[in-house]
Design an enzyme around this catalytic site. Structure first.
Site, PDB file in Angstrom:
ATOM      1  N   SER A 178     -23.444  31.590 -55.327  1.00 48.96           N
ATOM      2  CA  SER A 178     -23.733  32.384 -54.259  1.00 48.96           C
ATOM      3  C   SER A 178     -25.426  32.179 -53.795  1.00 48.96           C
ATOM      4  CB  SER A 178     -23.777  34.069 -54.760  1.00 48.96           C
ATOM      5  OG  SER A 178     -24.488  34.288 -55.838  1.00 48.96           O
ATOM      6  N   LEU A 213     -20.507  48.588 -63.460  1.00 52.91           N
ATOM      7  CA  LEU A 213     -19.213  47.683 -63.007  1.00 52.91           C
ATOM      8  C   LEU A 213     -19.540  46.395 -62.315  1.00 52.91           C
ATOM      9  CD1 LEU A 213     -16.093  47.470 -63.001  1.00 52.91           C
ATOM     10  CD2 LEU A 213     -16.323  48.869 -60.907  1.00 52.91           C
ATOM     11  N   ILE A 215     -17.946  43.730 -59.993  1.00 51.84           N
ATOM     12  CA  ILE A 215     -16.814  43.353 -59.258  1.00 51.84           C
ATOM     13  C   ILE A 215     -17.035  42.103 -58.769  1.00 51.84           C
ATOM     14  CG2 ILE A 215     -15.075  43.717 -57.451  1.00 51.84           C
ATOM     15  CD1 ILE A 215     -16.101  46.503 -57.389  1.00 51.84           C
ATOM     16  N   GLY A 216     -16.199  40.937 -59.435  1.00 57.72           N
ATOM     17  CA  GLY A 216     -16.201  39.672 -59.258  1.00 57.72           C
ATOM     18  C   GLY A 216     -17.507  38.983 -59.968  1.00 57.72           C
ATOM     19  N   TRP A 219     -19.443  33.170 -62.921  1.00 62.06           N
ATOM     20  CA  TRP A 219     -19.499  32.535 -64.382  1.00 62.06           C
ATOM     21  C   TRP A 219     -20.538  33.513 -65.137  1.00 62.06           C
ATOM     22  CZ3 TRP A 219     -18.472  29.575 -60.377  1.00 62.06           C
ATOM     23  CH2 TRP A 219     -17.550  28.504 -60.822  1.00 62.06           C
ATOM     24  N   THR A 237     -12.806  40.505 -62.736  1.00 57.18           N
ATOM     25  CA  THR A 237     -12.365  39.344 -61.793  1.00 57.18           C
ATOM     26  C   THR A 237     -10.801  39.284 -61.566  1.00 57.18           C
ATOM     27  OG1 THR A 237     -12.723  37.006 -61.464  1.00 57.18           O
ATOM     28  CG2 THR A 237     -12.436  37.569 -63.483  1.00 57.18           C
ATOM     29  N   CYS A 389     -21.269  24.834 -43.726  1.00 54.81           N
ATOM     30  CA  CYS A 389     -21.746  26.339 -44.094  1.00 54.81           C
ATOM     31  C   CYS A 389     -23.300  26.295 -43.655  1.00 54.81           C
ATOM     32  CB  CYS A 389     -21.530  26.713 -45.371  1.00 54.81           C
ATOM     33  SG  CYS A 389     -19.887  27.077 -45.823  1.00 54.81           S
TER      34      CYS A 389
END
Length: 408
Positions: A178, A213, A215-216, A219, A237, A389
């Site tokens: 990311s 928590l 989410i996603g 690694w 995930t 991108c």
């Protein structure tokens, strides 16, 4: 899935598809007949370039300069076949990739070209978007890839389940996939990723012993950082090869947490499921709890046109994906009782992240460090993806941001 990758790279249309010779011949003949109309397409591109320019070489060696009215990126493009423009007109960005993969156009550096099309998005309008029957077919296909419970796991696996051996040679040592955050004085990718993870953790407002928590999880670089800082991490995930976190759909989360973190996961959710995603966050947070979200959004002014089409990334790299409309996503969040605060945009940092990824990717290819089962078409697809991108972020039509959502 390792043993199936080579087969999947063809059946999933990664790179140029086998058996396309006959269709190519027909398409080339159609493009020749349509040549006068394709010149009019070039006229529309010329008129739509308010900033920057394209130095184009057309079939037969004809030179043409498009734009040039105001400073901006200077792109150099050699169009070897009129079919390249035909594919652009009928297939949009996905068709333009297919033309590149077929060798119908080339450029010493495609990034400025992608930058130009995004930078001039308002004046270009729908020039370069899929039209006609092709657009309808792609929309139906994309709808079939929507992120239902089964579709979500399939779509995530399509992109991420290529194995650590594919990603490790060009990501930084933390395997963070990311955007980095290049604070003043930060230039290396590793430092930028560490700064990004630290910023997300700070946004959670947690202290040692608090429950987060995620989410996603990717690694696990954020989970590792938070756990080292004494937080109790619960990661979910949709399915990731080699992951040690819970394989749980976000819609099935139970329990209450002090904070939620989600880094560039919402792009894999899809517009139809934004309410479910945000309802999960609101349900999981304790009153006053904070959610730290990093997301990619597209300019609201072109979101509807984007959503009506299927772009290159959705067609070839991440089925089911959808960039955010920030205003719509924010409205849903606020309707769920989540207060939107402290937004930070850093799109230029994503362009730099992608540049450094591509340089590392190219080095890994040159040194033979990528797994041997990935053929040249697949490698070229990923190089194109990284350039595409980067150009999008440089053009400013898409940006990455962090925001803190506080449960009322």
């Amino acid at each position: 899935m390792v043993g199936a990758r080579v087969t999947q790279s063809s059946t999933r249309n990664r790179g140029r598809r086998d058996g396309a010779t006959h269709r190519d011949a027909i398409g080339a003949a159609v493009a020749r007949v349509a040549e006068p109309w394709l010149h009019r397409l070039l006229d529309r591109i010329d008129a739509g370039l308010a900033e920057g320019a394209i130095a184009a070489t057309l079939p037969g060696g004809i030179q043409r300069r498009l734009g040039g009215r105001a400073p901006g990126p200077e792109a150099v493009v050699v169009i070897r076949s009129w079919r390249a423009l035909w594919r652009l007109a009928t297939g949009g960005s996905a068709g333009w990739y297919e033309a590149w993969a077929a060798g119908e156009w080339t450029s010493p550096d495609p990034v400025p070209l992608f930058d130009l099309f995004v930078r001039n998005r308002a004046t270009l309008g729908n020039t370069g978007r899929a039209g006609g029957v092709g657009r309808i077919v792609k929309r139906v296909w994309h709808w079939l890839q929507r992120n239902s419970r089964t579709g979500s796991r399939r779509n995530i696996a399509y992109h991420y389940d290529l194995g650590n051996d594919f990603y490790a040679p060009w990501l930084d040592a933390s395997m963070t996939y990311s955007s980095a955050l290049f604070a003043p004085g930060v230039t290396s990718l590793a430092e930028g990723q560490a700064a990004k993870l630290a910023a997300v953790l700070e946004r959670t407002g947690t202290v040692p012993g608090d429950r987060i928590l995620e989410i996603g999880c990717g690694w696990g670089s954020f989970a590792e950082l938070a756990a080292r800082g004494g937080r109790q991490m619960h990661g979910i995930t949709a399915g990731l090869q080699g992951a040690t976190v819970g394989l749980t759909d976000y819609r099935d989360v139970s329990g209450t947490f002090d904070a939620v973190a989600s880094i560039e996961m919402v792009e894999a959710v899809g517009q139809d499921y934004w309410p479910a995603y945000l309802e999960t966050i609101a349900r999981a947070l304790k009153p006053g709890g904070r959610a730290a979200i990093q997301y990619i959004a597209i300019d609201d002014a072109i979101f509807d046109a984007y959503a009506r089409n299927v772009d290159f990334i959705q067609a070839y790299v991440f089925p089911g994906g959808m960039l955010l409309s920030e205003s719509r996503f924010r409205a849903i969040a606020e309707a769920q009782g989540l207060r939107w605060t402290d937004q930070l945009n850093f799109g230029a940092d994503y362009a730099e992240t992608l540049k450094q990824w591509r340089e590392a990717f190219d080095a890994a290819v040159a040194e033979g460090r990528l797994p041997g089962e990935f053929d040249s078409h697949f490698i070229d697809l990923w190089r194109y993806y990284l350039m595409y991108c980067e150009g999008g972020f440089r053009g400013g039509g898409i940006h990455v941001a962090q925001v803190t959502l506080i449960k009322n």
